[in-house]
Design a protein around this motif. Structure first.
Motif, PDB file in Angstrom:
ATOM      1  N   GLU A 106       0.833  -1.189   0.000  1.00  0.00           N
ATOM      2  CA  GLU A 106       0.000   0.000   0.000  1.00  0.00           C
ATOM      3  C   GLU A 106       0.876   1.250   0.000  1.00  0.00           C
ATOM      4  N   THR A 107       0.538   2.183  -0.881  1.00  0.00           N
ATOM      5  CA  THR A 107       1.295   3.425  -0.936  1.00  0.00           C
ATOM      6  C   THR A 107       0.614   4.534  -0.153  1.00  0.00           C
ATOM      7  N   ASP A 108      -0.697   4.485  -0.043  1.00  0.00           N
ATOM      8  CA  ASP A 108      -1.448   5.385   0.829  1.00  0.00           C
ATOM      9  C   ASP A 108      -2.820   4.776   1.037  1.00  0.00           C
ATOM     10  N   ALA A 109      -3.737   5.551   1.560  1.00  0.00           N
ATOM     11  CA  ALA A 109      -5.036   4.975   1.906  1.00  0.00           C
ATOM     12  C   ALA A 109      -5.808   4.489   0.681  1.00  0.00           C
ATOM     13  N   ASN A 110      -5.515   5.037  -0.483  1.00  0.00           N
ATOM     14  CA  ASN A 110      -6.315   4.720  -1.667  1.00  0.00           C
ATOM     15  C   ASN A 110      -5.547   3.951  -2.737  1.00  0.00           C
ATOM     16  N   ASN A 111      -4.236   3.999  -2.736  1.00  0.00           N
ATOM     17  CA  ASN A 111      -3.447   3.463  -3.837  1.00  0.00           C
ATOM     18  C   ASN A 111      -2.682   2.209  -3.432  1.00  0.00           C
ATOM     19  N   VAL A 112      -2.701   1.217  -4.308  1.00  0.00           N
ATOM     20  CA  VAL A 112      -1.997  -0.044  -4.068  1.00  0.00           C
ATOM     21  C   VAL A 112      -1.171  -0.380  -5.293  1.00  0.00           C
ATOM     22  N   VAL A 113       0.083  -0.731  -5.074  1.00  0.00           N
ATOM     23  CA  VAL A 113       0.942  -1.186  -6.156  1.00  0.00           C
ATOM     24  C   VAL A 113       0.661  -2.656  -6.410  1.00  0.00           C
ATOM     25  N   VAL A 114       0.410  -3.024  -7.656  1.00  0.00           N
ATOM     26  CA  VAL A 114       0.049  -4.402  -7.981  1.00  0.00           C
ATOM     27  C   VAL A 114       0.906  -4.921  -9.126  1.00  0.00           C
ATOM     28  N   GLY A 115       0.939  -6.252  -9.254  1.00  0.00           N
ATOM     29  CA  GLY A 115       1.592  -6.879 -10.394  1.00  0.00           C
ATOM     30  C   GLY A 115       3.037  -7.241 -10.133  1.00  0.00           C
ATOM     31  N   PRO A 116       3.633  -8.007 -11.040  1.00  0.00           N
ATOM     32  CA  PRO A 116       5.030  -8.420 -10.896  1.00  0.00           C
ATOM     33  C   PRO A 116       5.995  -7.269 -11.102  1.00  0.00           C
ATOM     34  N   GLU A 117       7.216  -7.463 -10.626  1.00  0.00           N
ATOM     35  CA  GLU A 117       8.264  -6.453 -10.760  1.00  0.00           C
ATOM     36  C   GLU A 117       8.843  -6.480 -12.171  1.00  0.00           C
ATOM     37  N   PHE A 118       8.775  -5.356 -12.856  1.00  0.00           N
ATOM     38  CA  PHE A 118       9.313  -5.235 -14.204  1.00  0.00           C
ATOM     39  C   PHE A 118      10.834  -5.126 -14.123  1.00  0.00           C
ATOM     40  N   SER A 119      11.547  -5.940 -14.900  1.00  0.00           N
ATOM     41  CA  SER A 119      13.010  -5.933 -14.879  1.00  0.00           C
ATOM     42  C   SER A 119      13.554  -5.002 -15.956  1.00  0.00           C
ATOM     43  N   GLU A 160      -6.133   8.963 -18.815  1.00  0.00           N
ATOM     44  CA  GLU A 160      -6.228   9.213 -17.379  1.00  0.00           C
ATOM     45  C   GLU A 160      -5.900   7.969 -16.572  1.00  0.00           C
ATOM     46  N   LYS A 161      -6.343   6.813 -17.039  1.00  0.00           N
ATOM     47  CA  LYS A 161      -6.062   5.550 -16.355  1.00  0.00           C
ATOM     48  C   LYS A 161      -4.556   5.285 -16.283  1.00  0.00           C
ATOM     49  N   VAL A 162      -3.871   5.457 -17.412  1.00  0.00           N
ATOM     50  CA  VAL A 162      -2.444   5.145 -17.478  1.00  0.00           C
ATOM     51  C   VAL A 162      -1.624   6.141 -16.660  1.00  0.00           C
ATOM     52  N   TRP A 163      -1.947   7.421 -16.788  1.00  0.00           N
ATOM     53  CA  TRP A 163      -1.173   8.423 -16.041  1.00  0.00           C
ATOM     54  C   TRP A 163      -1.422   8.291 -14.530  1.00  0.00           C
ATOM     55  N   LYS A 164      -2.634   7.939 -14.142  1.00  0.00           N
ATOM     56  CA  LYS A 164      -2.911   7.700 -12.727  1.00  0.00           C
ATOM     57  C   LYS A 164      -2.076   6.531 -12.210  1.00  0.00           C
ATOM     58  N   ALA A 165      -1.987   5.472 -13.003  1.00  0.00           N
ATOM     59  CA  ALA A 165      -1.185   4.308 -12.611  1.00  0.00           C
ATOM     60  C   ALA A 165       0.280   4.697 -12.417  1.00  0.00           C
ATOM     61  N   ALA A 166       0.807   5.511 -13.339  1.00  0.00           N
ATOM     62  CA  ALA A 166       2.202   5.959 -13.213  1.00  0.00           C
ATOM     63  C   ALA A 166       2.411   6.740 -11.925  1.00  0.00           C
ATOM     64  N   HIS A 167       1.458   7.567 -11.569  1.00  0.00           N
ATOM     65  CA  HIS A 167       1.577   8.373 -10.356  1.00  0.00           C
ATOM     66  C   HIS A 167       1.501   7.499  -9.105  1.00  0.00           C
ATOM     67  N   VAL A 168       0.647   6.476  -9.129  1.00  0.00           N
ATOM     68  CA  VAL A 168       0.504   5.572  -7.983  1.00  0.00           C
ATOM     69  C   VAL A 168       1.838   4.913  -7.651  1.00  0.00           C
ATOM     70  N   ILE A 169       2.589   4.532  -8.681  1.00  0.00           N
ATOM     71  CA  ILE A 169       3.832   3.791  -8.428  1.00  0.00           C
ATOM     72  C   ILE A 169       5.065   4.691  -8.391  1.00  0.00           C
ATOM     73  N   PHE A 229       5.744  11.053 -15.985  1.00  0.00           N
ATOM     74  CA  PHE A 229       4.422  11.107 -16.609  1.00  0.00           C
ATOM     75  C   PHE A 229       3.689  12.344 -16.088  1.00  0.00           C
ATOM     76  N   PRO A 230       4.126  13.544 -16.466  1.00  0.00           N
ATOM     77  CA  PRO A 230       3.476  14.750 -15.970  1.00  0.00           C
ATOM     78  C   PRO A 230       2.074  14.898 -16.545  1.00  0.00           C
ATOM     79  N   GLY A 251       7.436   0.297 -18.327  1.00  0.00           N
ATOM     80  CA  GLY A 251       7.027  -1.090 -18.146  1.00  0.00           C
ATOM     81  C   GLY A 251       6.242  -1.321 -16.874  1.00  0.00           C
ATOM     82  N   GLN A 252       6.701  -0.729 -15.765  1.00  0.00           N
ATOM     83  CA  GLN A 252       5.990  -0.925 -14.500  1.00  0.00           C
ATOM     84  C   GLN A 252       4.633  -0.239 -14.515  1.00  0.00           C
ATOM     85  N   THR A 253       4.542   0.870 -15.226  1.00  0.00           N
ATOM     86  CA  THR A 253       3.249   1.548 -15.367  1.00  0.00           C
ATOM     87  C   THR A 253       2.254   0.671 -16.114  1.00  0.00           C
TER      88      THR A 253
END
Length: 330
Positions: free
Chosen positions: A28-41, A244-253, A259-260, A320-322
């Motif tokens: 968990e990164t904060d109350a609303n955001n969770v990092v998910v998925g495998p680690e991108f190499s 919006e979905k992709v940029w939000k994901a980048a910000h979460v992680i 990704f400004p 990749g992680q995004t």
């Protein structure tokens, strides 16, 4: 005009008309955001980028092109995906017959709910944006403009291929003949249709009849040093919610600086025929260098300097992680 900021007229026209399972993260990164998925190499993606460049420039009708295409298809098969090699002969702006292969690799082929990931794998035959006019007819190595997008997709395929927990289907499409567009030194007219030939063909002749995907993400020049990825204008026109979905994901992680939330240019690229012909809402992750005098796509675009020396593993990692975050959040 490929990847140039689209001229105002065109913009107005468009607007009008391994066997072990990968452990997933759940931090968990904060109350609303969770990092998910495998680690991108990043190291794996960097190696895949270099492997493509080791063949030399992958220009149309060349031996390097054909050998690299086979290598890409074989890597996807190695990762357990179903591969279709869509071969055809296309016509270049100058009438040159182009032996073209779109490479489609599919994970979880039984799933009807699917996501499209795509990139082009051919390279520019002419370094027509090079500062030295003596280089304008030399081929571009395409470490960033070509190899980087495919490299990210190969690493994604490696991770996804090891994980049978993903319910959604993923299709990776490597478009050919993207970069044979009218060179800047040519007197030929350029209406934008000389670019993205493989994508145009696939959008008219998808590998599966009636092919549909929930949405698509195009990866173009996603490994350059110093790159940042602004909102691309045609992506916002066709698929604002996916942007919006992709940029939000980048910000979460933690990749908000790369990704400004600002607007870049309006780009003619492979996502245009996918949006217009298949009606799949598809966005373009592509760099935007607002203050770069050589090009808004960065200093190496369509020059002889688009080499591995200018590839940054941290850029590959961020993109990749995004994409992982997006896929595993669906």
């Amino acid at each position: 005009m490929k990847k140039n900021l689209v001229l105002t007229l065109m913009a107005l026209l468009l607007l009008s008309c391994g066997n072990s399972k990968q452990t997933t993260l759940s931090k968990e990164t904060d109350a609303n955001n969770v990092v998910v998925g495998p680690e991108f190499s990043a190291d794996s993606a960097y190696a895949y980028c270099k492997a493509q460049c080791d063949f030399g420039p992958r220009t149309m009708n060349s031996e390097a092109h054909d050998k690299c295409g086979q290598w890409i298809a074989d890597k996807f098969r190695e990762f357990g995906l179903e591969v279709t090699e869509q071969k055809t002969t296309l016509k270049g702006y100058d009438g040159t017959p182009l032996r073209s292969t779109n490479i489609i690799a599919s994970h979880n082929t039984q799933a009807t709910d699917r996501i499209l990931l795509c990139a082009h794998w051919d390279t520019r035959p002419w370094a027509d944006n090079d500062a030295d006019s003596a280089n304008w007819r030399k081929p571009v190595m395409g470490a960033n403009d070509g190899a980087s997008g495919v490299a990210v997709m190969l690493e994604l395929a490696r991770l996804i291929g090891r994980d049978d927990s993903l319910a959604i289907g993923i299709d990776f499409v490597c478009f050919d003949a993207e970069d044979w567009g009218v060179p800047q030194w040519s007197d030929a007219a350029d209406d934008g249709n000389s670019w993205a030939l493989g994508a145009q063909y696939w959008a008219e002749n998808p590998h599966k009849k009636g092919y549909k995907a929930r949405f698509g993400i195009l990866l173009d020049m996603v490994g350059g040093a110093g790159a940042t990825f602004s909102h691309e204008g045609m992506s916002k026109h066709y698929a604002k919610d996916i942007v919006e979905k992709v940029w939000k994901a980048a910000h979460v992680i933690g990749h908000s600086s790369m990704f400004p939330n600002n607007d870049g240019g309006m780009i003619t690229d492979d996502h245009i025929p996918v949006n217009e012909k298949l009606k799949i809402p598809t966005i373009d992750i592509i760099p935007y260098f607002e203050s770069c005098p050589q090009s808004s796509f960065g200093p190496t675009w369509h020059t002889i300097n688009d080499t591995m020396e200018n590839i940054d593993a941290s850029t590959l990692k961020a993109v990749g992680q995004t994409v992982i975050q997006v896929i595993y959040s669906e």
